[in-house]
Design an enzyme around this catalytic site. Sequence first.
Site, mmCIF file in Angstrom:
data_model
loop_
_atom_site.group_PDB
_atom_site.id
_atom_site.type_symbol
_atom_site.label_atom_id
_atom_site.label_comp_id
_atom_site.label_asym_id
_atom_site.label_seq_id
_atom_site.Cartn_x
_atom_site.Cartn_y
_atom_site.Cartn_z
ATOM 1 N N GLU A 169 0.829 -1.205 0.000
ATOM 2 C CA GLU A 169 0.000 0.000 0.000
ATOM 3 C C GLU A 169 0.868 1.262 0.000
ATOM 4 O OE1 GLU A 169 -3.135 -0.274 2.903
ATOM 5 O OE2 GLU A 169 -3.492 -2.382 2.438
ATOM 6 N N HIS A 366 -13.799 -10.858 7.705
ATOM 7 C CA HIS A 366 -12.881 -11.432 8.677
ATOM 8 C C HIS A 366 -11.655 -10.536 8.777
ATOM 9 C CE1 HIS A 366 -14.440 -15.820 7.906
ATOM 10 N NE2 HIS A 366 -15.282 -15.094 8.615
ATOM 11 N N GLU A 367 -11.652 -9.587 9.680
ATOM 12 C CA GLU A 367 -10.439 -8.830 9.970
ATOM 13 C C GLU A 367 -9.700 -9.536 11.084
ATOM 14 O OE1 GLU A 367 -7.341 -7.097 10.072
ATOM 15 O OE2 GLU A 367 -8.682 -6.077 8.663
ATOM 16 N N GLU A 436 -4.940 -6.725 2.470
ATOM 17 C CA GLU A 436 -3.595 -6.996 2.990
ATOM 18 C C GLU A 436 -3.174 -8.408 2.561
ATOM 19 O OE1 GLU A 436 -5.681 -4.004 4.650
ATOM 20 O OE2 GLU A 436 -6.087 -6.001 5.427
ATOM 21 N N GLU A 460 -9.509 4.158 0.238
ATOM 22 C CA GLU A 460 -9.595 4.518 1.651
ATOM 23 C C GLU A 460 -8.551 5.559 2.046
ATOM 24 O OE1 GLU A 460 -7.411 1.055 4.064
ATOM 25 O OE2 GLU A 460 -8.767 0.309 2.517
#
Length: 660
Positions: A169, A366-367, A436, A460
């Site tokens: 990122e 699902h984080e 991620e 974001e």
Amino acid sequence: MKRIVLVFLLALSFCFSASAKEWVLHSPDNKNEVKVIFTGGKLFYEIKREGETLITKSSLGLTFKQFDLSQFKQVKQVSTNSVNEKWEMIWGEQKEVVNNYHEAQWNALTKNKDKLVLEFRIFNDGVSFRYKVLNDEGKHLDLLDEKTAFNLPENPETWWIHADYDSYELLYQKTQLSEVDSAHTPMTMELNSGVHVSIHEAALIDYASMTLKNNGQGVDCDLVPWADGIKVKKDGDLISPWRTVIIGDNAGDLVESTMVLNLNEPNVLKETDWIQPMRYMGIWWDMHLNTRGWKKDEKHGATTEYAKEYIDFASKNGFEGLLVEGWNIGWEKWDNWNFTEAYDDFDIEEVQRYAQENGMTLIGHHETGGKVAYQYEPQMEEAFKLYHRLGIKAVKTGYVGKIDNGEYHHGQWMVNHYQRVVDLGAKYKVAIIAHEPIKATGLRRTYPHFLAREGVRGQEYNAWAYPSNPPEHTVILPFTRGLAGPIDFTPGAFRMTFDGTYREEGYPSRVSTTLAKQLALYVTMYSPVQMACDLPKHYEEFPEMFQFITHVPVNWEESKVLNASIGEYYTVARKDRDTPNWYIGSITNENSRDLTIQLDFLEEGKMYQMTHFEDGENADWEFEPYNYRISNKMVKKGDTVQLTLAPGGGTAIRLEQINR
């Protein structure tokens, strides 16, 4: 499927000298050439296109703790063949893919008779190679280093991001190759001749991710290590990913390349009708705007009531999915995650029932917060069982933060974790949208339920980062990160500036595009799951522009790049897989631009109604982002269309075939 396998002796020539052996392999169209060289006990390769050297003499080989497979006594047993086949993508940028290449294999033997198998495949759109170490006794192997190099004959312009072992990122840099210290792949270059080259890898399975480091002549392969420094650990046979050099005469050729996909195995799923490309909305953007939150308090976003409000709006406008973040326990401390238990103000069963009643599905979330080994892995099976029981079609996974067992996001342990998630998704018929993630390497061919990945500095960042994504960012991504695979970038922002966010005082948070460019991103930024990221109230301010998002497909019959210059401008046309309609997206950087396109791709003898969503006369990403105009006219094959793009702007076009 048609498949032709031939032995081709003319395509492979042999050159011998007292001290060296050389083999030359050509692509089916005879434009690309790879030379494999055995000299001084070492293996090297070179790549040319129509006589121009693209990769100069570069090393090959592997070194293990147990033995060295970079120094050889002899190279022998050359086998060759040719493949020419067509296969169909279940979803994608195009329906039919041509897979046409020549290949050859070499067995390289050390003085101790340890063997390395080297395999090259050469396509019209690039060159690839990989290593095999056949370990019949199943002994444990520790790979210390991969000796692969990519040396260049000049110092080309290069688009790259630093090789952070935990993240992709970052904003892309454009420099000379000599200024690159380390880089993620794909790393893209333009040579002085105008030929474009991008270095990447394909079929990354049970291996460490390849990054690149400067060696003074080009770049070397630099594998992401385990915490103890070992690069790859393996019992039994070791097969590396394919090392790929995508080649194009121009930037658009890179985008149209299918080599990375073709280097992956065919689909392994017996049933695929449950896989659903979709447009979706989400309880997500307002968290980034800090008007709602993930954890349960007075600002909690994931409530049953709010989810139903979203479903009402989304279903009315034809969306198929709703992402809800912050529904499950664990957000207060980013710890003690529970992936099956909801907060008491969110009834997941009722919300999914209501979604299905309205022709939609929830997209699960699902984080992990990096708590992968000790919290997520033990719960994964039950979490996927829950989604399967409820009929939830997809899950967005997240891995923000350092991994709890000390391994890197892009090392072999996590590569294998991501694969375990994909395997569970197949078992329980839940598609995967990974954030991620490990980078895409074409595995969507083998596992078509792996719909998309983030792995990019997405929308974001425009809500809270400084600096936000500049106008050039989205004109670089198709030629770098986009070459790896679909991007969950989350376009569709209709409010360009925000109050009450986290940016430094005096710098308002903002999206650095015009409104029309946000529409164009749905065509230029490919994904089979496209989000409309903004809030319903913002879409209601511009209903005539919002209609483009409600119509634009996510699954295409074919795609054609109409013009392209990395970091400058990009125009692509795509044909809907379910109708005869076409869509065009065109975007620019901070500079205004006039472009001309030919509608040569339309069906002969048919008329199309062209609806043109474009920047207005005084539009500008910084000062007039909401200035737009919409026009309609009839067009046909061969017509010319003028595009006028404002600074930071874009244009989106719908071409609807008329049945008369």
